[in-house]
Each structure stands twice: as structure tokens, then as C-alpha cells.
Design an enzyme around this catalytic site. Structure first.
Site, PDB file in Angstrom:
ATOM      1  N   ASP A 355       1.307  -1.051  -0.121  1.00 61.36           N
ATOM      2  CA  ASP A 355       0.010   0.022  -0.419  1.00 61.36           C
ATOM      3  C   ASP A 355       0.866   1.531  -0.118  1.00 61.36           C
ATOM      4  OD1 ASP A 355      -3.001   1.009   0.683  1.00 61.36           O
ATOM      5  OD2 ASP A 355      -1.516   2.136   1.878  1.00 61.36           O
ATOM      6  N   ASN A 363      -2.620  13.101  -3.355  1.00 63.38           N
ATOM      7  CA  ASN A 363      -3.819  13.342  -3.783  1.00 63.38           C
ATOM      8  C   ASN A 363      -4.254  15.509  -3.840  1.00 63.38           C
ATOM      9  OD1 ASN A 363      -4.374  11.241  -5.932  1.00 63.38           O
ATOM     10  ND2 ASN A 363      -5.869  10.256  -4.019  1.00 63.38           N
ATOM     11  N   ASP A 372      -2.528   9.392 -10.079  1.00 61.08           N
ATOM     12  CA  ASP A 372      -1.633   8.295 -11.350  1.00 61.08           C
ATOM     13  C   ASP A 372      -1.283   7.830 -11.225  1.00 61.08           C
ATOM     14  OD1 ASP A 372      -4.938   8.356 -11.367  1.00 61.08           O
ATOM     15  OD2 ASP A 372      -5.184   9.972 -12.851  1.00 61.08           O
ATOM     16  N   GLU A 398      -4.975   2.096  -3.665  1.00 64.13           N
ATOM     17  CA  GLU A 398      -3.607   2.243  -4.126  1.00 64.13           C
ATOM     18  C   GLU A 398      -2.774   1.043  -3.195  1.00 64.13           C
ATOM     19  OE1 GLU A 398      -4.983   4.749   0.022  1.00 64.13           O
ATOM     20  OE2 GLU A 398      -5.306   4.184  -2.528  1.00 64.13           O
TER      21      GLU A 398
END
Length: 483
Positions: A355, A363, A372, A398
Site C-alpha cells: 500500500d 492527491n 495516477d 493504492e
């Protein structure tokens, strides 16, 4: 049978039925239209044209006979007592030569003598069947008749006679006069009509007897004896004009009839197996062949297109669009395949759950496009650090799951650590500098008879532990190993 095969078969059936039914329906519509055109227009028009030509070619003798019957010289000669027969034979010879007839004649009512260009041929008798025509004409209400008979002067010559009554100035019968046409000449006219109009032509009298025909005629001598015309014989003989069609011996036959009142004959025009029908049939065959070819091309294009879209759908269903890693659905199938191989060969198998640390912060700070980029960069890095036999899956937003066949727990922990280290060292360019992300990873090894859900849950628990212990670390499930 696969869905793709069923689709192609269904499309093939639809195309073939559509093309062939359209071609066949067009064929029958064109054939019906052509038949109607022939029966209602073309054939009657041919009859009209032939009738006009008959008026030109055959009514001329009728006109000549009428002139002879009203010729004052001939009437005066008869009234004066038929003296000097050479005068009338010379007159008949002049008629024959001038109008190019096969014969000319006069029969006297008073003497029953038969005058001919060669002289007096005979004296008619009621007992002679060959003379029956005169006695029949004498009783007839009509002023003339047309009949086909042997020539009185030339016994073996069949001639078409125009027999015209001649009266004196008070209306009393003086006899009959007229000319004759060779049936050979008339048949040549019929053959000429047939050649130019490409139809069979013949004439019948009011009793249905075939009076004149060409050399190619092969029917019965009476309409009622001919199976083809017998159903229509009464209508043909009683109607001034009519048109018929029938299916005779596998082909369409068209008949058009017209009364020729001057001869009291009926003209019959027959057409069978119209050449246009054959052209329409050939067009049908060509249309079907073209339809099959078009269907083959369409099916080929459809097959290629279907394969292409199927591959795209399979790719969309089997891989993650953002990272190119396998999807969770495909992972389940691959997992079971690897487990079977592992158990068969008694090999170890491990899982790594990874992770991205603080991904929400990335973000929020740099925006989703940068998020992304980070997800793709981590996926690329994992591909480079794992084997071809390993299965990499984007498990969540993620989160990543790596399946490592033939890999022990210790080996898997080393792989996880290498991934963690490279990720920590990797820099991503952003507008105001470089960005690096770290990973938390959990490792678990498949136990004997353990389910997929169980081993993934243990790897997830190890990952959760790594997160709780400060992130950017590797934790191994059910072991004292920690990195």
C-alpha cells in the site's frame, strides 16, 4: 459452442436469409411483371402489328377479287352470254400477271363453267367434292369467303382462294370470281412474321381448324384437340381478341388471339419461354452468387471486428486500465491455477500486499493526475523487480497484491524489502521539485489446506501492522521476521 460462434452463425443465417429472400422476391416480382407486360401489352401489340402486315400482304388479293367482281367488262361479258371465251381467259391471265397471283378464275352461275387463264378447265358438279366450295358460297350470306383448297387447274397445289360473288346490275348472281395465293408464299409470310417477332404464328377458322401455319408448327390440327389450347378453345373462337397464359410442361406459355374479319380467321400468336425470363433467372443466380460473396466478406469483417473487440473486452476485463496489472477477477482465476501447480509439486507460495503510504496527501497536494502517475510508477517498478511467473494485481485504489509461486516466506520478505527500498529511493518530478513515496508491505505464505481468503487476510493483517508501526516497512504474517 462459444458465444462468438453462435453470434457468427446467427449473423450468417440472417444475412443469407435476407439476401436470398430479397433476390427471390425480386425475381418473382420481375417475372410476374414481365408476364403481365407480355400478356397485356407486348403480345397483343404483336398481334396488332401482324394484323397490319396481314392487311398489307394478304388483303391485297381480297381487294383484287372485289375489283374483279365489280368489273363491268367481266359482268357485261357474262350477261352477253359468255361469248368468245378467249376474251375472259385473256382477262384472267392479265389479272394473274399484273398482280402476281398464283391463279385467277371465274365460275359462271348459268353454265357452271370454270374459266382459268389456260381456258375452260371444267364444268362444276354438285357430285364433285372439289366443287363443293362454289355451292357453299352460293348459299352463304357473305359476299366472299377465304378457303384453303387444292387448285382445280393444278390438282396437287394447295392454294388460298379468295372467292368473291359477282352480281349483275339488278343484283342477281352471275357467278364467282377471284384469285388464289400459293400456300408456300403465305407460309413464307408466316415464317417471316415468326422470325421478326420471335413468336409462333398460325391461323384457325371458326371451327377451330388450323388453316395456315409455318413449317415449325407441331400442334394438333384443331384447337380442341390440342391439350395446350383446349381449355381456351371456346373463348378463342368466340372472342374478337383475347390473351391467355398457362404453365405448360414446365414453362410459361402466352397466347394472344385476334379475329381477322376479312378472312373470318383467327390469328393466334404464341410465345413460350420468353428470353427475358431466362435473363431474369440468370440475374437471380448472379444475385445469389453476389449475395454469398458479400455475405462472406461481411462475415469475415465481422469475425475480425468481433475478435478485435473481444480481445479489447478481455483486456479491459483482465487488466487494470491505469497500471496494466491484472484485475481482481483474473487474479482469482490465476491464483487457483498457481495453487494447483504448487500443491502438485509441493512448492511454497507467498503473497505480498503493498500500500502506498500517505497517498491521500499526494492527491490533495498535487491533484489526482499526479496520484495516477504515482500509482503507475509503483506498478512499473514492481514489474521490474518481480519475475515473469509472478502475478501482479492492482487490488484497490493504492493497494497492490503480488502472487509469488515457488517462493518461500523468507524469499518473499526479501522481495518485499527490495520493492520498499527502491520505492523510497525513486524520485518523481513535479512542478516545484521531486516527489518520493514509500510503501508499507505485508507478506504471508500459503499454509497447507489454507483458503485464498485466509492467506490474503493474513497478508492484509501484516500490511495493517506495518502501517500501525510507522509505515515504510515490511511485516511478515505469523513470523518474527520484520524489516
Amino acid at each position: 459452442m462459444s458465444s462468438k460462434t453462435r453470434i457468427m452463425l446467427g449473423l450468417s443465417v440472417i444475412l443469407l436469409i435476407g439476401f436470398i429472400s430479397t433476390s427471390v422476391l425480386s425475381y418473382w416480382a420481375a417475372r410476374e411483371s414481365l408476364s403481365k407486360e407480355i400478356e397485356e401489352s407486348s403480345l397483343p401489340l404483336t398481334s396488332d402489328n401482324i394484323y397490319s402486315e396481314i392487311q398489307r400482304d394478304l388483303l391485297k388479293p381480297l381487294f383484287i377479287s372485289s375489283l374483279m367482281a365489280h368489273d363491268t367488262f367481266l359482268r357485261d361479258w357474262v350477261i352477253s352470254g359468255e361469248k368468245t371465251p378467249k376474251k375472259v381467259t385473256h382477262y384472267l391471265q392479265e389479272i394473274k400477271d399484273r398482280y402476281d397471283t398464283v391463279t385467277s378464275f371465274f365460275v359462271s352461275e348459268s353454265s357452271l363453267k370454270y374459266y382459268h387463264p389456260r381456258g375452260i378447265i371444267k364444268t362444276l358438279s354438285r357430285d364433285d367434292p372439289q366443287d363443293a366450295w362454289y355451292f357453299r358460297l352460293r348459299q352463304d350470306l357473305n359476299t366472299y369467303e377465304v378457303n384453303v383448297d387444292t387448285d382445280t387447274a393444278i390438282r396437287d397445289a394447295v392454294t388460298v382462294f379468295i372467292n368473291y360473288k359477282m352480281y349483275d346490275y339488278q343484283g342477281d348472281l352471275l357467278g364467282a370470281t377471284g384469285v388464289g395465293l400459293s400456300t408456300v408464299m403465305v407460309k413464307k409470310l408466316i415464317e417471316d412474321y415468326q422470325r421478326r417477332y420471335n413468336r409462333e404464328i398460325y391461323f384457325v377458322d371458326r371451327q377451330g381448324n388450323v388453316a395456315l401455319h409455318g413449317d415449325s408448327f407441331s400442334g394438333a390440327t384443331n384447337l380442341r384437340d390440342n391439350p395446350e389450347t383446349e381449355p381456351f378453345a371456346t373463348r378463342i373462337l368466340t372472342s374478337p381478341s383475347a390473351s391467355f397464359h398457362l404453365d405448360w410442361e414446365g414453362q410459361m406459355v402466352f397466347l394472344s388471339t385476334r379475329l381477322i374479319p376479312e378472312f373470318d380467321w383467327i390469328l393466334v400468336v404464341r410465345q413460350a419461354e420468353n428470353p427475358a425470363d431466362l435473363r431474369i433467372y440468370k440475374t437471380l443466380i448472379n444475385n445469389i452468387i453476389a449475395s454469398l460473396m458479400i455475405s462472406a466478406v461481411v462475415l469475415f469483417i465481422a469475425w475480425i471486428t468481433l475478435n478485435r473487440y473481444q480481445r479489447r473486452l478481455e483486456e479491459m476485463a483482465s487488466t487494470d486500465k491505469l497500471t496494466g496489472l491484472v484485475s481482481r477477477q483474473v487474479f482469482d482465476r490465476l491464483y487457483h491455477q498457481v495453487v494447483k501447480t504448487t500443491k502438485r509439486h509441493h512448492l511454497p507460495m507467498s503473497l505480498i500486499m503493498a500500500d502506498i503510504d500517505h497517498f491521500k496527501r499526494v492527491n490533495d497536494t498535487y491533484g489526482h493526475p499526479m496520484g495516477d502517475r504515482v500509482i503507475r510508477a509503483v506498478a512499473i517498478m514492481m514489474k521490474e523487480l518481480t519475475r515473469d511467473a509472478d502475478v501482479l494485481c492492482r487490488w484497490g485504489g493504492e493497494e497492490y497484491l503480488i502472487l509469488l509461486p515457488d517462493c518461500s516466506l523468507e524469499q518473499a520478505a526479501l522481495v518485499a524489502e527490495k520493492i520498499r527500498q527502491i520505492s523510497e529511493d525513486q524520485q518523481l518530478k513535479v512542478d516545484d521539485g521531486d516527489l518520493s513515496v514509500t510503501l508499507s508491505l505485508g507478506v504471508a505464505e500459503l499454509r497447507e489446506n489454507e483458503t485464498q481468503e485466509s492467506v490474503i487476510a493474513r497478508a492484509d493483517e501484516a500490511l495493517f501492522k506495518a502501517k500501525n508501526l510507522g509505515r515504510n516497512r515490511v511485516e511478515v504474517a505469523g513470523s518474527g521476521i520484520r524489516t
